[in-house]
Design a protein around this motif. Sequence first.
Motif, PDB file in Angstrom:
ATOM      1  N   ILE A 267      46.047  32.486 -10.862  1.00 16.97           N
ATOM      2  CA  ILE A 267      45.964  31.330  -9.968  1.00 16.97           C
ATOM      3  C   ILE A 267      44.653  31.449  -9.201  1.00 16.97           C
ATOM      4  CG2 ILE A 267      47.337  32.476  -8.147  1.00 16.97           C
ATOM      5  CD1 ILE A 267      48.391  29.603  -7.465  1.00 16.97           C
ATOM      6  N   SER A 268      43.873  30.386  -9.249  1.00 17.84           N
ATOM      7  CA  SER A 268      42.514  30.397  -8.700  1.00 17.84           C
ATOM      8  C   SER A 268      42.413  29.292  -7.654  1.00 17.84           C
ATOM      9  CB  SER A 268      41.516  30.163  -9.854  1.00 17.84           C
ATOM     10  OG  SER A 268      40.230  30.598  -9.555  1.00 17.84           O
ATOM     11  N   ILE A 269      42.224  29.684  -6.391  1.00 19.24           N
ATOM     12  CA  ILE A 269      42.321  28.750  -5.263  1.00 19.24           C
ATOM     13  C   ILE A 269      40.965  28.655  -4.579  1.00 19.24           C
ATOM     14  CG2 ILE A 269      43.599  28.205  -3.155  1.00 19.24           C
ATOM     15  CD1 ILE A 269      45.704  30.314  -4.129  1.00 19.24           C
ATOM     16  N   HIS A 270      40.492  27.413  -4.333  1.00 12.86           N
ATOM     17  CA  HIS A 270      39.096  27.282  -3.885  1.00 12.86           C
ATOM     18  C   HIS A 270      38.848  26.231  -2.807  1.00 12.86           C
ATOM     19  CE1 HIS A 270      38.100  30.185  -6.847  1.00 12.86           C
ATOM     20  NE2 HIS A 270      38.793  29.504  -7.737  1.00 12.86           N
ATOM     21  N   ILE A 271      37.642  26.333  -2.256  1.00 11.25           N
ATOM     22  CA  ILE A 271      37.146  25.439  -1.222  1.00 11.25           C
ATOM     23  C   ILE A 271      37.277  23.986  -1.678  1.00 11.25           C
ATOM     24  CG2 ILE A 271      34.796  25.751  -2.132  1.00 11.25           C
ATOM     25  CD1 ILE A 271      33.712  25.240   0.662  1.00 11.25           C
ATOM     26  N   SER A 272      37.501  23.094  -0.732  1.00 11.49           N
ATOM     27  CA  SER A 272      37.670  21.668  -1.011  1.00 11.49           C
ATOM     28  C   SER A 272      36.624  21.137  -1.990  1.00 11.49           C
ATOM     29  CB  SER A 272      37.583  20.870   0.293  1.00 11.49           C
ATOM     30  OG  SER A 272      37.572  19.485   0.030  1.00 11.49           O
ATOM     31  N   SER A 273      37.075  20.377  -2.955  1.00  9.50           N
ATOM     32  CA  SER A 273      36.158  19.790  -3.947  1.00  9.50           C
ATOM     33  C   SER A 273      35.232  18.759  -3.321  1.00  9.50           C
ATOM     34  CB  SER A 273      36.956  19.144  -5.084  1.00  9.50           C
ATOM     35  OG  SER A 273      37.804  18.123  -4.589  1.00  9.50           O
ATOM     36  N   LYS A 274      35.555  18.300  -2.105  1.00 11.88           N
ATOM     37  CA  LYS A 274      34.666  17.360  -1.416  1.00 11.88           C
ATOM     38  C   LYS A 274      33.526  18.087  -0.700  1.00 11.88           C
ATOM     39  CE  LYS A 274      38.060  13.668  -0.686  1.00 11.88           C
ATOM     40  NZ  LYS A 274      38.725  12.807   0.319  1.00 11.88           N
ATOM     41  N   LEU A 275      33.623  19.411  -0.627  1.00 12.62           N
ATOM     42  CA  LEU A 275      32.596  20.194   0.053  1.00 12.62           C
ATOM     43  C   LEU A 275      31.768  21.047  -0.902  1.00 12.62           C
ATOM     44  CD1 LEU A 275      34.668  21.450   3.130  1.00 12.62           C
ATOM     45  CD2 LEU A 275      33.066  19.531   3.047  1.00 12.62           C
ATOM     46  N   SER A 276      32.269  21.258  -2.114  1.00  8.43           N
ATOM     47  CA  SER A 276      31.589  22.138  -3.061  1.00  8.43           C
ATOM     48  C   SER A 276      32.026  21.817  -4.484  1.00  8.43           C
ATOM     49  CB  SER A 276      31.907  23.606  -2.736  1.00  8.43           C
ATOM     50  OG  SER A 276      31.458  24.476  -3.748  1.00  8.43           O
ATOM     51  N   GLY A 277      31.173  22.172  -5.442  1.00  6.89           N
ATOM     52  CA  GLY A 277      31.513  22.000  -6.848  1.00  6.89           C
ATOM     53  C   GLY A 277      32.251  23.203  -7.418  1.00  6.89           C
ATOM     54  N   THR A 278      32.692  24.115  -6.557  1.00  8.85           N
ATOM     55  CA  THR A 278      33.331  25.354  -7.006  1.00  8.85           C
ATOM     56  C   THR A 278      34.588  25.085  -7.825  1.00  8.85           C
ATOM     57  OG1 THR A 278      32.431  26.570  -5.119  1.00  8.85           O
ATOM     58  CG2 THR A 278      34.334  27.527  -6.219  1.00  8.85           C
ATOM     59  N   VAL A 279      35.422  24.165  -7.383  1.00 11.96           N
ATOM     60  CA  VAL A 279      36.651  23.848  -8.114  1.00 11.96           C
ATOM     61  C   VAL A 279      36.322  23.392  -9.528  1.00 11.96           C
ATOM     62  CG1 VAL A 279      38.531  22.167  -8.304  1.00 11.96           C
ATOM     63  CG2 VAL A 279      38.160  23.354  -6.162  1.00 11.96           C
ATOM     64  N   ARG A 280      35.304  22.567  -9.662  1.00  9.00           N
ATOM     65  CA  ARG A 280      34.925  22.057 -10.988  1.00  9.00           C
ATOM     66  C   ARG A 280      34.473  23.197 -11.898  1.00  9.00           C
ATOM     67  NH1 ARG A 280      36.288  19.663 -15.038  1.00  9.00           N
ATOM     68  NH2 ARG A 280      34.692  18.753 -16.370  1.00  9.00           N
ATOM     69  N   SER A 281      33.700  24.137 -11.365  1.00  4.73           N
ATOM     70  CA  SER A 281      33.274  25.285 -12.166  1.00  4.73           C
ATOM     71  C   SER A 281      34.474  26.104 -12.621  1.00  4.73           C
ATOM     72  CB  SER A 281      32.322  26.172 -11.358  1.00  4.73           C
ATOM     73  OG  SER A 281      31.050  25.592 -11.235  1.00  4.73           O
ATOM     74  N   ALA A 282      35.420  26.296 -11.700  1.00  2.78           N
ATOM     75  CA  ALA A 282      36.623  27.062 -12.045  1.00  2.78           C
ATOM     76  C   ALA A 282      37.434  26.349 -13.117  1.00  2.78           C
ATOM     77  CB  ALA A 282      37.464  27.290 -10.796  1.00  2.78           C
ATOM     78  N   GLU A 283      37.527  25.026 -13.014  1.00  2.23           N
ATOM     79  CA  GLU A 283      38.278  24.258 -14.024  1.00  2.23           C
ATOM     80  C   GLU A 283      37.622  24.367 -15.396  1.00  2.23           C
ATOM     81  OE1 GLU A 283      40.169  20.754 -11.164  1.00  2.23           O
ATOM     82  OE2 GLU A 283      38.228  20.444 -12.127  1.00  2.23           O
ATOM     83  N   GLN A 284      36.304  24.314 -15.427  1.00  4.78           N
ATOM     84  CA  GLN A 284      35.598  24.443 -16.705  1.00  4.78           C
ATOM     85  C   GLN A 284      35.830  25.823 -17.308  1.00  4.78           C
ATOM     86  OE1 GLN A 284      31.597  23.469 -15.508  1.00  4.78           O
ATOM     87  NE2 GLN A 284      31.889  21.272 -15.803  1.00  4.78           N
ATOM     88  N   ALA A 285      35.800  26.851 -16.453  1.00  4.41           N
ATOM     89  CA  ALA A 285      36.032  28.215 -16.929  1.00  4.41           C
ATOM     90  C   ALA A 285      37.458  28.374 -17.455  1.00  4.41           C
ATOM     91  CB  ALA A 285      35.773  29.213 -15.811  1.00  4.41           C
ATOM     92  N   ALA A 286      38.401  27.738 -16.775  1.00  4.63           N
ATOM     93  CA  ALA A 286      39.805  27.840 -17.193  1.00  4.63           C
ATOM     94  C   ALA A 286      40.007  27.259 -18.593  1.00  4.63           C
ATOM     95  CB  ALA A 286      40.705  27.132 -16.190  1.00  4.63           C
ATOM     96  N   GLN A 287      39.189  26.274 -18.947  1.00  4.75           N
ATOM     97  CA  GLN A 287      39.276  25.693 -20.291  1.00  4.75           C
ATOM     98  C   GLN A 287      38.649  26.618 -21.334  1.00  4.75           C
ATOM     99  OE1 GLN A 287      37.364  21.884 -19.801  1.00  4.75           O
ATOM    100  NE2 GLN A 287      39.065  21.010 -18.638  1.00  4.75           N
ATOM    101  N   MET A 288      37.730  27.464 -20.875  1.00  7.62           N
ATOM    102  CA  MET A 288      37.039  28.385 -21.782  1.00  7.62           C
ATOM    103  C   MET A 288      37.861  29.629 -22.085  1.00  7.62           C
ATOM    104  SD  MET A 288      33.411  28.056 -19.728  1.00  7.62           S
ATOM    105  CE  MET A 288      32.701  29.555 -20.398  1.00  7.62           C
ATOM    106  N   VAL A 289      38.709  30.029 -21.140  1.00  5.32           N
ATOM    107  CA  VAL A 289      39.490  31.256 -21.285  1.00  5.32           C
ATOM    108  C   VAL A 289      40.917  30.892 -21.671  1.00  5.32           C
ATOM    109  CG1 VAL A 289      40.318  33.329 -20.109  1.00  5.32           C
ATOM    110  CG2 VAL A 289      38.041  32.426 -19.592  1.00  5.32           C
ATOM    111  N   THR A 290      41.340  31.343 -22.838  1.00  2.12           N
ATOM    112  CA  THR A 290      42.641  30.911 -23.365  1.00  2.12           C
ATOM    113  C   THR A 290      43.664  32.040 -23.488  1.00  2.12           C
ATOM    114  OG1 THR A 290      41.811  31.214 -25.625  1.00  2.12           O
ATOM    115  CG2 THR A 290      41.581  29.012 -24.651  1.00  2.12           C
ATOM    116  N   GLN A 291      43.281  33.252 -23.074  1.00  2.00           N
ATOM    117  CA  GLN A 291      44.194  34.386 -23.248  1.00  2.00           C
ATOM    118  C   GLN A 291      45.467  34.260 -22.416  1.00  2.00           C
ATOM    119  OE1 GLN A 291      40.902  34.474 -22.763  1.00  2.00           O
ATOM    120  NE2 GLN A 291      40.021  36.496 -23.208  1.00  2.00           N
TER     121      GLN A 291
END
Length: 277
Positions: free
Chosen positions: A84-108
């Motif tokens: 579970i990956s919890i992050h700063i508001s998506s309205k303040l940073s693109g961090t959530v988007r980066s985490a979402e992209q990574a989650a699609q890359m890692v399938t284990q």
Amino acid sequence: MTVAVVVDSTSDIPPAMREELGITVVPLTILFGNQAYLDGVEMSTEEFYQRLVTDPVHPSTSQPSPGAFAEVYERLAREHEGIISIHISSKLSGTVRSAEQAAQMVTQVPIRVIDSTSVSMGFGFLGIEAAKLARAGKSLDEIAAQVEALIPKIRLWAVLDTLEYLRRGGRIGRAGAFLGTLLNVKPLIEVRGEVLPAERVRTHKKAIARMVELASAEAPYKYLAVLHSRAQPYAEELAEQLSAIHPREGIIVAELTGVIGVHGGPGVVGVTGIKQD
């Protein structure tokens, strides 16, 4: 622990608590011109604030890359059944988007990325709650559901010494309503997804009194913290006053990390908590 908990460096969870609970932190980056530093790793909070007030170059920030998240997720996937990956508001940073992209890359293993809609200990408490639930043996779905249920209960108010750093950093949001109207006033803001204007107060002392009133009106709290940037005496004063609504030993005093300091500057004092059911 079958579920791993990941946050980013803007969570401001005290290091000892992170280590005790086994929470993994992915750092954002602070940039002074062409010089890049991993927040809290290559530049400490103390080093950052010293440089902020002396360097003629105003710093900027950058979210972790999807690759940085993927590397962390892959490492944790070897020893856990979910993340579970919890992050700063998506309205303040693109961090959530980066985490979402990574989650699609890692399938284990299954990965749940959560937009906290908050910042600092406002979402640091979500990471703490997730880690406690993971230690109790809860499943990824159970943890995610309980964490998401807490998001509407987050409250965060802060007084800034100046809006200048928010303006420079482009994170001013609707707090821009303050600009052009401030003459020797301290802006009181609220964070609800974005930075919102709350009130204008004349001094830090009055701002602290007002934050006590606002926080008291929302009591009781499951978790409560006082935040500051190079303003420890004000933070301790605020924590003492909040002890009327929450046990003092249960109030965390945390300094805002450099990435938040880029936008808030020194002299910030705030309070954040998660309301009790």
